[in-house]
Design a protein around this motif. Sequence first.
Motif, mmCIF file in Angstrom:
data_model
loop_
_atom_site.group_PDB
_atom_site.id
_atom_site.type_symbol
_atom_site.label_atom_id
_atom_site.label_comp_id
_atom_site.label_asym_id
_atom_site.label_seq_id
_atom_site.Cartn_x
_atom_site.Cartn_y
_atom_site.Cartn_z
ATOM 1 N N THR A 70 41.375 49.158 40.392
ATOM 2 C CA THR A 70 40.484 49.539 40.723
ATOM 3 C C THR A 70 39.497 48.469 42.180
ATOM 4 O O THR A 70 39.694 48.978 43.038
ATOM 5 N N CYS A 71 39.766 47.175 41.498
ATOM 6 C CA CYS A 71 38.955 46.562 42.619
ATOM 7 C C CYS A 71 40.164 45.426 43.352
ATOM 8 O O CYS A 71 39.183 44.526 44.266
ATOM 9 N N ALA A 72 40.846 45.690 42.640
ATOM 10 C CA ALA A 72 42.182 44.990 44.243
ATOM 11 C C ALA A 72 42.203 43.380 43.185
ATOM 12 O O ALA A 72 41.653 42.576 44.804
ATOM 13 N N VAL A 73 41.169 42.776 42.468
ATOM 14 C CA VAL A 73 41.438 41.703 42.205
ATOM 15 C C VAL A 73 42.681 41.081 41.002
ATOM 16 O O VAL A 73 42.482 42.291 40.684
ATOM 17 N N GLY A 74 43.146 39.963 40.753
ATOM 18 C CA GLY A 74 43.423 39.513 40.181
ATOM 19 C C GLY A 74 42.351 40.044 38.537
ATOM 20 O O GLY A 74 41.412 40.013 38.799
ATOM 21 N N ILE A 75 43.652 39.292 37.555
ATOM 22 C CA ILE A 75 42.972 40.042 36.111
ATOM 23 C C ILE A 75 41.990 38.289 35.551
ATOM 24 O O ILE A 75 40.851 38.861 35.205
ATOM 25 N N GLY A 76 42.402 37.592 36.152
ATOM 26 C CA GLY A 76 41.685 36.229 36.208
ATOM 27 C C GLY A 76 40.130 36.785 36.810
ATOM 28 O O GLY A 76 39.291 35.555 36.321
ATOM 29 N N THR A 77 40.893 36.936 37.828
ATOM 30 C CA THR A 77 38.904 37.647 38.449
ATOM 31 C C THR A 77 38.282 37.906 37.485
ATOM 32 O O THR A 77 36.923 37.709 37.449
ATOM 33 N N VAL A 78 39.024 39.223 37.007
ATOM 34 C CA VAL A 78 37.682 39.757 36.484
ATOM 35 C C VAL A 78 37.070 39.240 34.716
ATOM 36 O O VAL A 78 35.933 39.036 34.206
ATOM 37 N N TYR A 79 38.458 38.702 34.333
ATOM 38 C CA TYR A 79 37.365 37.782 33.297
ATOM 39 C C TYR A 79 36.652 36.550 33.663
ATOM 40 O O TYR A 79 35.391 36.516 32.909
ATOM 41 N N SER A 80 36.724 35.951 35.309
ATOM 42 C CA SER A 80 35.808 35.353 34.827
ATOM 43 C C SER A 80 34.632 35.314 35.851
ATOM 44 O O SER A 80 33.971 35.064 34.708
ATOM 45 N N ILE A 81 34.453 36.714 35.920
ATOM 46 C CA ILE A 81 33.241 37.965 36.338
ATOM 47 C C ILE A 81 32.614 38.337 35.307
ATOM 48 O O ILE A 81 31.749 37.966 34.607
ATOM 49 N N ILE A 82 33.638 38.492 33.800
ATOM 50 C CA ILE A 82 32.714 38.846 32.749
ATOM 51 C C ILE A 82 32.335 37.070 32.247
ATOM 52 O O ILE A 82 31.201 37.662 31.405
ATOM 53 N N LYS A 83 33.212 36.578 31.946
ATOM 54 C CA LYS A 83 32.913 35.479 30.909
ATOM 55 C C LYS A 83 31.485 34.913 32.279
ATOM 56 O O LYS A 83 30.451 33.753 31.492
#
Length: 142
Positions: A122-135
């Motif tokens: 949805t946000c057009a980013v990598g899964i790692g980026t999502v995990y990084s933001i969450i972390k």
Amino acid sequence: MLAAARSKRFTVLYCVSIDRLSRSTKDLLQVVEELNNLGITLIFHREAIDSKSAMGQFFLTVLSSIAQLERETMIARINQGIARAKSQGKKLGRPSKINQSLINAVLLLYQKQVSVRDIAKTCAVGIGTVYSIIKNQNLTEK
């Protein structure tokens, strides 16, 4: 190219320049020797060198040493420039895609229990980026 040479697919190899065939003097001399042993004539266009002659061998050795020195000098200058930029506080590399609106979108979707993979799409980013933001927001994985 060497595999084709070993199977005798050609008898003459034309190279634009010495530095296009090899990155080090040692490697160049090994390639030239192998090609000569296979009976393949090696001609460098820019330097006008024929590897079959004794004078050609001499010039190959000298010019490849100079080319290697030039490459190593260039690498050293690049590394010095990078170190100077870092010491001046300049940011190197690709700009980050992470901004406050992306963080807000990821967190909102995460709180709505959307999967990390779907958030990334949805946000057009990598899964790692999502995990990084969450972390970075000290949230735990569902």
